[in-house]
Design a protein around this motif. Sequence first.
Motif, mmCIF file in Angstrom:
data_model
loop_
_atom_site.group_PDB
_atom_site.id
_atom_site.type_symbol
_atom_site.label_atom_id
_atom_site.label_comp_id
_atom_site.label_asym_id
_atom_site.label_seq_id
_atom_site.Cartn_x
_atom_site.Cartn_y
_atom_site.Cartn_z
ATOM 1 N N GLU A 1 -6.824 19.289 9.423
ATOM 2 C CA GLU A 1 -6.386 18.246 10.361
ATOM 3 C C GLU A 1 -7.571 17.610 11.082
ATOM 4 N N THR A 2 -8.488 18.457 11.524
ATOM 5 C CA THR A 2 -9.637 17.925 12.268
ATOM 6 C C THR A 2 -10.512 17.064 11.353
ATOM 7 N N GLU A 3 -10.617 17.490 10.095
ATOM 8 C CA GLU A 3 -11.380 16.691 9.122
ATOM 9 C C GLU A 3 -10.741 15.326 8.943
ATOM 10 N N LEU A 4 -9.407 15.351 8.892
ATOM 11 C CA LEU A 4 -8.660 14.101 8.716
ATOM 12 C C LEU A 4 -8.916 13.156 9.895
ATOM 13 N N VAL A 5 -8.819 13.718 11.105
ATOM 14 C CA VAL A 5 -9.036 12.904 12.311
ATOM 15 C C VAL A 5 -10.453 12.332 12.303
ATOM 16 N N ALA A 6 -11.410 13.204 11.939
ATOM 17 C CA ALA A 6 -12.807 12.757 11.901
ATOM 18 C C ALA A 6 -12.992 11.657 10.863
ATOM 19 N N CYS A 7 -12.344 11.821 9.709
ATOM 20 C CA CYS A 7 -12.467 10.841 8.631
ATOM 21 C C CYS A 7 -11.866 9.490 9.057
ATOM 22 N N LEU A 8 -10.689 9.547 9.691
ATOM 23 C CA LEU A 8 -10.049 8.300 10.146
ATOM 24 C C LEU A 8 -10.936 7.603 11.172
ATOM 25 N N HIS A 9 -11.512 8.411 12.026
ATOM 26 C CA HIS A 9 -12.387 7.868 13.060
ATOM 27 C C HIS A 9 -13.596 7.172 12.424
ATOM 28 N N ARG B 1 6.239 12.630 16.201
ATOM 29 C CA ARG B 1 4.986 13.096 16.818
ATOM 30 C C ARG B 1 4.236 14.012 15.866
ATOM 31 N N GLY B 2 2.934 13.879 15.882
ATOM 32 C CA GLY B 2 2.106 14.770 15.069
ATOM 33 C C GLY B 2 2.096 14.449 13.594
ATOM 34 N N LEU B 3 2.478 13.227 13.229
ATOM 35 C CA LEU B 3 2.485 12.832 11.815
ATOM 36 C C LEU B 3 1.912 11.423 11.688
ATOM 37 N N VAL B 4 0.940 11.258 10.791
ATOM 38 C CA VAL B 4 0.460 9.900 10.501
ATOM 39 C C VAL B 4 0.584 9.673 8.996
ATOM 40 N N TYR B 5 0.783 8.435 8.626
ATOM 41 C CA TYR B 5 0.836 8.074 7.216
ATOM 42 C C TYR B 5 -0.505 7.436 6.870
ATOM 43 N N VAL B 6 -1.255 8.127 6.020
ATOM 44 C CA VAL B 6 -2.626 7.715 5.722
ATOM 45 C C VAL B 6 -2.653 6.993 4.370
ATOM 46 N N ALA B 7 -3.315 5.851 4.335
ATOM 47 C CA ALA B 7 -3.380 5.064 3.095
ATOM 48 C C ALA B 7 -4.069 5.868 1.994
ATOM 49 N N VAL B 8 -3.483 5.839 0.822
ATOM 50 C CA VAL B 8 -4.045 6.573 -0.310
ATOM 51 C C VAL B 8 -5.421 5.994 -0.637
ATOM 52 N N GLY B 9 -6.364 6.889 -0.813
ATOM 53 C CA GLY B 9 -7.739 6.460 -1.097
ATOM 54 C C GLY B 9 -8.590 6.399 0.151
ATOM 55 N N ARG C 1 0.840 -1.205 0.000
ATOM 56 C CA ARG C 1 0.000 0.000 0.000
ATOM 57 C C ARG C 1 0.870 1.247 0.000
ATOM 58 N N ARG C 2 0.282 2.339 -0.480
ATOM 59 C CA ARG C 2 0.978 3.619 -0.475
ATOM 60 C C ARG C 2 0.312 4.512 0.570
ATOM 61 N N TYR C 3 1.131 5.117 1.404
ATOM 62 C CA TYR C 3 0.610 5.985 2.461
ATOM 63 C C TYR C 3 1.187 7.393 2.260
ATOM 64 N N VAL C 4 0.382 8.393 2.587
ATOM 65 C CA VAL C 4 0.819 9.786 2.445
ATOM 66 C C VAL C 4 0.919 10.397 3.842
ATOM 67 N N ALA C 5 2.025 11.127 4.086
ATOM 68 C CA ALA C 5 2.217 11.740 5.409
ATOM 69 C C ALA C 5 1.265 12.912 5.588
ATOM 70 N N ARG C 6 0.578 12.927 6.732
ATOM 71 C CA ARG C 6 -0.324 14.042 7.041
ATOM 72 C C ARG C 6 -0.113 14.482 8.480
ATOM 73 N N ARG C 7 -0.170 15.780 8.694
ATOM 74 C CA ARG C 7 -0.021 16.308 10.054
ATOM 75 C C ARG C 7 -1.331 16.147 10.828
ATOM 76 N N VAL C 8 -1.206 15.770 12.090
ATOM 77 C CA VAL C 8 -2.368 15.713 12.987
ATOM 78 C C VAL C 8 -1.925 16.263 14.334
ATOM 79 N N CYS D 1 -9.105 8.740 3.240
ATOM 80 C CA CYS D 1 -8.984 9.968 4.051
ATOM 81 C C CYS D 1 -7.753 10.818 3.722
ATOM 82 N N HIS D 2 -6.868 10.355 2.857
ATOM 83 C CA HIS D 2 -5.602 11.078 2.691
ATOM 84 C C HIS D 2 -5.800 12.476 2.124
#
Lengths: 195, 172
Positions: B158-166, B142-150, B88-95, B152-153
Amino acid sequence: MNESEHSALAHLAERAVGGDRQALDQLLRELRPRIVRTVRLVVGAGSWAAEDAAQEAMIDVLRGIRGLRNPAAVHGWALRLATTRAIKVARRERILSLVRPLSEQADLAATAPDGSSVELKRAFDELPPRMRAVAVLRLYTGLSEHETATALDCSVGTVKSQLHDARLRLAKALRGDDQAQSSLPPQLPGPVGGK
Amino acid sequence: MTDQAEQRVDDEVGRMLRAFEGPADPRPRQRRRRGKERVRRALLGVTAAAVAVSAVGVSALLLDGKGEGRPAAVSGTQSCTELRAGGRRYVARRVPASAFAVGVPLRGRAVLVCGGTRVPDADVARVVGLGPALALVRPGERGLVYVAVGRCHDAAAETELVACLHKERSAP
């Protein structure tokens, strides 16, 4: 929580609502121990469900922070989200425990380091989730009756009656503990220093 | 119930709750031990030995100067934008740093892409409460997650990202 801590949190919340990332980080750091422990105790310390619920409660707070209307009330607001989440999970766990094999129920060892009453803990975990939440907010978190009522979205009268019922039930467990203690055989004399 | 009796119950319950309050962070789920422990440990030993041997080899190459062009490690300041693991490919995102906790380290090959440089064998771990197919973290970042492409990436904030992952975690 004293007045200066409240105002420090309110200041952080105000900045966080305005989009200050550092303030948001610091606010979450400050709130985390209270939220995590409150949720854990309401759901039932010693279960993975409690740990998951604690993590979910943190996410609830993070998601809701931008919509917080009154930053001065951030502490009560966060506890409200946490207890709402905790009660929901505790109710679900109560139902699941009826059908779940016993071996899966105690999946995380909960230990009291100072040897506190296990009987009392068991009695506490058997209280209805809302009653547990009232007891945790009043007796552990130290909220007033009014603050507890706000956090649980109920009247002060309900808080009083729920706490009264909780005390009656827990007093039984405490009496059981006392009786168990008094029915123990007298301690044997210690080893006598012999030659 | 007298005031004195109430006070006693309150004190005892308060003491019990403090005794069971636990740590300030949610506990990460431990991987359940399955299969034969002995075989697992033996495999772990063999892997550790192989890693040690290859580390010595790489060090020797670098000291000889023949390892030029190969990334030795990722520096703390280098920005890594992408991660590839498990196909899988993951993209770095700040949280926000407190949003997620680092979970169990993952075994297997992960390749990190940092400023156009590919760094093999990067350390990655699960995010507490999220599946590895959804997001990964690197211990110490700290403060970085790698989100799978497709998945929530492409969330804007940031809050949208957290909500989407949740939301995604609870999706079937």
